[in-house]
Enzyme design. Structure first.
Site, PDB file in Angstrom:
ATOM      1  N   HIS A 261       6.336   6.702  -4.277  1.00  0.00           N
ATOM      2  CA  HIS A 261       7.045   7.390  -3.097  1.00  0.00           C
ATOM      3  C   HIS A 261       5.897   8.386  -2.535  1.00  0.00           C
ATOM      4  O   HIS A 261       5.118   9.007  -3.298  1.00  0.00           O
ATOM      5  CB  HIS A 261       8.384   8.060  -3.243  1.00  0.00           C
ATOM      6  CG  HIS A 261       9.108   8.194  -2.028  1.00  0.00           C
ATOM      7  ND1 HIS A 261       8.733   9.319  -1.286  1.00  0.00           N
ATOM      8  CD2 HIS A 261      10.081   7.434  -1.341  1.00  0.00           C
ATOM      9  CE1 HIS A 261       9.814   9.069  -0.348  1.00  0.00           C
ATOM     10  NE2 HIS A 261      10.733   8.124  -0.336  1.00  0.00           N
ATOM     11  N   ASP A 312      14.679   1.550  -3.086  1.00  0.00           N
ATOM     12  CA  ASP A 312      14.547   0.087  -2.596  1.00  0.00           C
ATOM     13  C   ASP A 312      14.874  -0.583  -3.938  1.00  0.00           C
ATOM     14  O   ASP A 312      15.100  -1.985  -3.651  1.00  0.00           O
ATOM     15  CB  ASP A 312      13.600  -0.275  -1.753  1.00  0.00           C
ATOM     16  CG  ASP A 312      13.814   0.155  -0.660  1.00  0.00           C
ATOM     17  OD1 ASP A 312      14.673  -0.300   0.157  1.00  0.00           O
ATOM     18  OD2 ASP A 312      12.549   0.710   0.136  1.00  0.00           O
TER      19      ASP A 312
HETATM   20  N1  COA Z   1       2.833  -0.589  -7.286  1.00  0.00           N
HETATM   21  C1  COA Z   1       1.751  -0.302  -7.923  1.00  0.00           C
HETATM   22  N2  COA Z   1       0.883   0.666  -7.545  1.00  0.00           N
HETATM   23  C2  COA Z   1       1.275   1.482  -6.642  1.00  0.00           C
HETATM   24  C3  COA Z   1       2.850   1.399  -6.044  1.00  0.00           C
HETATM   25  C4  COA Z   1       3.539   0.472  -6.254  1.00  0.00           C
HETATM   26  N3  COA Z   1       4.619   0.349  -5.869  1.00  0.00           N
HETATM   27  N4  COA Z   1       2.671   2.603  -5.343  1.00  0.00           N
HETATM   28  C5  COA Z   1       1.527   3.374  -5.291  1.00  0.00           C
HETATM   29  N5  COA Z   1       0.883   2.789  -6.078  1.00  0.00           N
HETATM   30  C6  COA Z   1      -0.454   3.195  -6.655  1.00  0.00           C
HETATM   31  C7  COA Z   1      -1.558   2.858  -5.689  1.00  0.00           C
HETATM   32  O1  COA Z   1      -2.158   1.541  -5.866  1.00  0.00           O
HETATM   33  C8  COA Z   1      -2.531   3.928  -5.919  1.00  0.00           C
HETATM   34  O2  COA Z   1      -3.362   3.448  -7.219  1.00  0.00           O
HETATM   35  P1  COA Z   1      -4.845   3.901  -7.167  1.00  0.00           P
HETATM   36  O3  COA Z   1      -4.922   5.402  -6.831  1.00  0.00           O
HETATM   37  O4  COA Z   1      -5.208   3.498  -8.428  1.00  0.00           O
HETATM   38  O5  COA Z   1      -5.317   3.264  -6.043  1.00  0.00           O
HETATM   39  C9  COA Z   1      -1.846   5.118  -6.215  1.00  0.00           C
HETATM   40  O6  COA Z   1      -0.666   4.531  -6.916  1.00  0.00           O
HETATM   41  C10 COA Z   1      -1.385   5.986  -5.050  1.00  0.00           C
HETATM   42  O7  COA Z   1      -0.619   5.116  -3.777  1.00  0.00           O
HETATM   43  P2  COA Z   1      -0.757   5.469  -2.392  1.00  0.00           P
HETATM   44  O8  COA Z   1      -0.657   4.458  -1.668  1.00  0.00           O
HETATM   45  O9  COA Z   1      -1.658   6.648  -1.990  1.00  0.00           O
HETATM   46  O10 COA Z   1       0.827   6.424  -2.299  1.00  0.00           O
HETATM   47  P3  COA Z   1       1.491   6.671  -0.893  1.00  0.00           P
HETATM   48  O11 COA Z   1       2.009   7.854  -1.131  1.00  0.00           O
HETATM   49  O12 COA Z   1       0.666   6.379   0.243  1.00  0.00           O
HETATM   50  O13 COA Z   1       2.469   5.267  -1.235  1.00  0.00           O
HETATM   51  C11 COA Z   1       4.274   4.006  -0.780  1.00  0.00           C
HETATM   52  C12 COA Z   1       3.728   5.423  -0.893  1.00  0.00           C
HETATM   53  C13 COA Z   1       5.740   3.983  -0.705  1.00  0.00           C
HETATM   54  C14 COA Z   1       3.738   3.349   0.411  1.00  0.00           C
HETATM   55  C15 COA Z   1       3.512   3.201  -2.003  1.00  0.00           C
HETATM   56  O14 COA Z   1       4.252   3.831  -3.420  1.00  0.00           O
HETATM   57  C16 COA Z   1       4.241   1.634  -2.008  1.00  0.00           C
HETATM   58  O15 COA Z   1       3.561   0.742  -1.421  1.00  0.00           O
HETATM   59  N6  COA Z   1       5.263   1.340  -2.720  1.00  0.00           N
HETATM   60  C17 COA Z   1       5.935   0.081  -2.457  1.00  0.00           C
HETATM   61  C18 COA Z   1       6.655  -0.086  -1.474  1.00  0.00           C
HETATM   62  C19 COA Z   1       7.892   0.352  -1.498  1.00  0.00           C
HETATM   63  O16 COA Z   1       8.765   0.214  -2.390  1.00  0.00           O
HETATM   64  N7  COA Z   1       8.155   1.135  -0.199  1.00  0.00           N
HETATM   65  C20 COA Z   1       9.562   1.663  -0.188  1.00  0.00           C
HETATM   66  C21 COA Z   1       9.318   3.088  -0.163  1.00  0.00           C
HETATM   67  S1  COA Z   1      10.940   4.231  -0.252  1.00  0.00           S
END
Ligand code: COA
Length: 377
Positions: A261, A312
Site C-alpha cells: 500500500h 483487496d
Molecule cells: N507484490 C510484490 N511486490 C510488491 C507489491 C506487491 N503487491 N507491492 C509493492 N511491491 C514491491 C515493489 O516491487 C517494490 O519493490 P522493489 O523496491 O524491490 O522494486 C516495493 O515493493 C515498493 O513498491 P512501490 O510500487 O514503490 O510501492 P507503491 O507505494 O507505489 O505501491 C501499490 C502501492 C498498491 C501500487 C502496490 O503495493 C501494488 O501494486 N500492490 C498490488 C495491487 C493492489 O493490491 N492494489 C490495491 C491497493 S489498495
C-alpha cells in the site's frame, strides 16, 4: 525508478489540501472517518450511517437515519430511457464501463444537479442509491435474471446482493457486505477521489466528478486488484501449492495483488476485519478453501517480501462465496466509494481552489518551425 530532483513522482507524500473527512495513520494502521475509528464503525454501524457521517460530518439520529433509508429506497429507480440504454449496451461490455457510461448518462436526466455549483447532498444520495441498480440492471440481463425492483424494505447492502443475484441474502451475508461497504466508503486522497476532486475543482458538477472517479477506480492498481486476487487463488488450486506459485511469481518480479500500500506501512486495518469476515462466511457456507489459500499466500508474501495485505485481499473471497461474479467486484467497490467521492466533491466546493500542479519540462525548446512541404524524414 528514482524521482528526478524537484519531481514528486505519483505525487507521493504531497499534501494537496486540507480535509475533515478521512484520516489514515499509515504507521499505526488506523483509519478514521470524521473522527470515528473504522473498527468501531465496522463493528457497530451500517453503511447508511457511514454515508450520512461522511456527508454531514456527524452520525445521524434515529429519525435522520430512517429518512435516509427512505430516500435511498425512493431513489433506486432509474429513468426509463436510461434503463433502455443499459439494455442496449453490448452484453460483453465490462460492468465498470457500463457503470461509468450510465452515471454519465444519468446526468442528462437530472439537469438541476448538473448546473455548475448546484450539486448537493441530494445528488450524492441519488448516485449512491442508483449505482446498485445500474450494476444490477446490466448484470441481470447478461445473466438471464429477472428484472430488478426497488425493494424499499432492504438495506443498501441487502439490496446490492439482491440486485446482483436475484435472491434475498441471509442476515449474515447482508452484514458481511454491509461491513465491506463501510470499509470501502472512503480512503482520503486515493486516486479516484483525487480524480473526483480535480474535476470538481474546475466547478464542474458532481456527476462529472463521479464519472471521472469511476474511470480511475477501474485500473488494476486501484479498484481492480480484488478480481486479480481471485484469479491467483484459482491458479493456486490447493493451499499446498501456494508457496510454489507465489514464489515463482515473485522471482519473476510480478506483483501479488492484495498486498502492499502507498500509505500503510503495517497491515491495512480493513484487511484485518475482512479476513475475519472471509472466515465467517466460509464457515457458514462450509467452504473454507479461499480462506485457507489466502492465509497461506499471506504467510509466503510476508516471509518473502515483508508485505502486508491490503483491503483487496479478502473482499473477493466474500463476494465469490455469495455467488457474485468477479467482474462485479470493482463495481461493488464503486457502490460504496461513491459515498466518499461525493463527500469529497461537496467539501471541495466549500473551499474551492482549482487543482492544477505543474510539470518539470524535459523536452526541447526553441525548435524552428518547418512548413510541411519542406519537411523530410
Ligand atoms: N507484490 C510484490 N511486490 C510488491 C507489491 C506487491 N503487491 N507491492 C509493492 N511491491 C514491491 C515493489 O516491487 C517494490 O519493490 P522493489 O523496491 O524491490 O522494486 C516495493 O515493493 C515498493 O513498491 P512501490 O510500487 O514503490 O510501492 P507503491 O507505494 O507505489 O505501491 C501499490 C502501492 C498498491 C501500487 C502496490 O503495493 C501494488 O501494486 N500492490 C498490488 C495491487 C493492489 O493490491 N492494489 C490495491 C491497493 S489498495
Amino acid at each position: 525508478m528514482a524521482a528526478p530532483s524537484g519531481v514528486q513522482r505519483g505525487l507521493e507524500d504531497v499534501v494537496a489540501l486540507e480535509s475533515r473527512i478521512c484520516f489514515i495513520d499509515g504507521k499505526e494502521g488506523r483509519l478514521i472517518y470524521q473522527g470515528y475509528d473504522i473498527r468501531d464503525l465496522a463493528a457497530r454501524s451500517t453503511f447508511e450511517e457511514v454515508a450520512y457521517l461522511l456527508w454531514y460530518g456527524r452520525l445521524p439520529t434515529a429519525s435522520q437515519l430512517a429518512d435516509l433509508r427512505g430516500r435511498f429506497a425512493q431513489l433506486r429507480t432509474l429513468p426509463a430511457p436510461l434503463v433502455e440504454r443499459i439494455e442496449s449496451m453490448p452484453l460483453e461490455s465490462t460492468p465498470m464501463d457500463v457503470l461509468r457510461t450510465s452515471v454519465s448518462a444519468l446526468a442528462l436526466f437530472e439537469p438541476e444537479e448538473t448546473k455548475p455549483g448546484a450539486s448537493s447532498i441530494g445528488g450524492a444520495q441519488r448516485l449512491t442509491a442508483a449505482l446498485p441498480t445500474i450494476i444490477g440492471a446490466f448484470h441481470r440481463r447478461r445473466a438471464g435474471l429477472g428484472p430488478i425492483r426497488p425493494r424499499p424494505e432492504l438495506s443498501q447492502a441487502a439490496y446490492l446482493i439482491y440486485a446482483l443475484t436475484d435472491r434475498e441474502p441471509s442476515e449474515l451475508e447482508a452484514r458481511a457486505v454491509d461491513v465491506a461497504l463501510i470499509l470501502h466508503a472512503d480512503h482520503e486522497l486515493n486516486a479516484s477521489t483525487f480524480a473526483a476532486r480535480v474535476t470538481a475543482s474546475t466547478l464542474s458538477d458532481l456527476y462529472s466528478a463521479v464519472t471521472s472517479a469511476i474511470g480511475t477506480l477501474k485500473g488494476p492498481l486501484h479498484g481492480g486488484a480484488n478480481e486479480r486476487v481471485m484469479e491467483l487463488l484459482n491458479e493456486i488450486g490447493t493451499p499446498e501449492l501456494a508457496e510454489t506459485v507465489v514464489k515463482e511469481k515473485l522471482s519473476k518480479h510480478e506483483r501479488i495483488m492484495g498486498f502492499g500500500h502507498r500509505v500503510y506501512k503495517v497491515e491495512d486495518p480493513r484487511a484485518t476485519i475482512l479476513r475475519e469476515w472471509s472466515r465467517q462466511i466460509g464457515e457458514a457456507k462450509g467452504n473454507l478453501r479461499y480462506y485457507e489459500r489466502l492465509r497461506k499466500v499471506e504467510e509466503v508474501v510476508h516471509r518473502e517480501k515483508g508485505l502486508y495485505p491490503n483491503v483487496d485481499l479478502y473482499s473477493g473471497s466474500i463476494y465469490s462465496l455469495l455467488g457474485i461474479p468477479h467482474d462485479l467486484f470493482t463495481p461493488i467497490f464503486a457502490a460504496s466509494r461513491v459515498a466518499g467521492w461525493t463527500a469529497h466533491v461537496l467539501e471541495e466546493y466549500q473551499d474551492l481552489r482549482l487543482i492544477r500542479p505543474t510539470a518539470k519540462y524535459v523536452g526541447p525548446i526553441d525548435l524552428t518551425y518547418v512548413p510541411v512541404a519542406e519537411r523530410s524524414g
